[in-house]
Design a protein around this motif. Sequence first.
Motif, short mmCIF file in Angstrom:
data_model
loop_
_atom_site.label_atom_id
_atom_site.label_comp_id
_atom_site.label_asym_id
_atom_site.label_seq_id
_atom_site.Cartn_x
_atom_site.Cartn_y
_atom_site.Cartn_z
N LEU A 190 61.70 56.26 5.73
CA LEU A 190 61.95 57.15 4.82
C LEU A 190 62.81 58.22 5.12
N TYR A 191 63.98 58.55 4.50
CA TYR A 191 64.83 59.57 5.08
C TYR A 191 65.53 60.30 4.07
N LYS A 198 58.50 62.42 0.84
CA LYS A 198 58.45 61.45 1.96
C LYS A 198 57.15 61.31 2.69
N THR A 199 56.44 62.67 3.00
CA THR A 199 55.09 62.79 3.53
C THR A 199 54.04 62.37 2.60
N CYS A 202 53.89 58.88 2.57
CA CYS A 202 53.32 58.11 3.54
C CYS A 202 51.73 58.16 3.48
N ASP A 258 55.66 60.99 11.25
CA ASP A 258 56.13 61.78 10.07
C ASP A 258 57.03 62.79 10.85
N SER A 290 59.27 58.80 8.95
CA SER A 290 59.78 59.52 7.62
C SER A 290 60.70 60.67 8.51
#
Length: 334
Positions: A190-191, A198-199, A202, A258, A290
């Motif tokens: 995930l970028y 993103k977090t 996760c 992360d 991420s």
Amino acid sequence: MSKKSDIYREVLRDYERIRNDNASKLRDKQTEVYSKFPRVADIDRELNLTGVRLARLLLEKPQDFEEKARRLRENVASLKAEKNSILEDNNIPKNYLEMSYNCEKCHDTGIVDGKECSCFKQRLVDKAYDQSNLKPTLKVENFDFFDFRYYSTEVDEKMGMSPRENMQRIFGTCVNFTRNFDTSFQNLLLYGSTGLGKTFLCNCIAKELLDKGKTVMYVTASQLFKLIEEDRFNRIGDEDIPSHYMDDILSVDLFIIDDLGTEFSTILSSSELFNIVNTRLLNKKSVIISTNLSLQDIANQYSDRIVSRIIGNYTSMEFFGDDIRVIKKFSGSK
């Protein structure tokens, strides 16, 4: 970092506390119900004597055992029906006077069929890497709370879609990742820019898999490499002693890193990152990464062998749009 043997004993003590707490809660409920409905207390006493009576029948008159055991079982069924009727008539759940367990698989013993339960393994991970703070977060950061309204519906010309459409696709991929976790090996990257979820995603994935009894280890890149450095420092002069942190990292069902790229990079950290990514890949153990870095930034910052493992073997999902945290702040949302 505590020794694994110390952590193990601490977890065993936790299970003992849990069992004692649940037993105490059951006694409180029994006292409450028995005081109001003495007949329920009588029935429970009768039911508790069933095993003793069966054993006595077998010892005293084995020739009559089958017939008397049948009558005893019929009596037990009748008593249970009477008890359930009393509870139901008074709006008390049928299982109210049964022991409750935090883990139904191991009944809070940590052991299932002579092996460590998944909940036991997860507690070891939580204790060793201070992940207990993750649990409260997962109550509000899970798939049920994901809100697409914060993502614009305006099409981004460069991306060829709107941020909302992009997030709907990413969300679907993450949901399918959890649904197919046992049958389809997959890694996720995930970028994109900060504040785009993103977090959050996760955490959503972690919550779903923890609920399924999977073991999950969740660390930021900074935490991971600090752990590596501290472990190496503490073992100076004892290099032959194996490191338990790597055993945990390589054995958990899902490993989440992360904020990759925020760590202070060294030759050691780069080597360990490759070891983690490559070994879990070979063992078909899933990893989620991420990062706020772009794919080009990743290529510039990490070695070719790390980049080839990640880019070539991870499902890459780019996040774009406006910072959700800023939008929530100005809209008054939490």
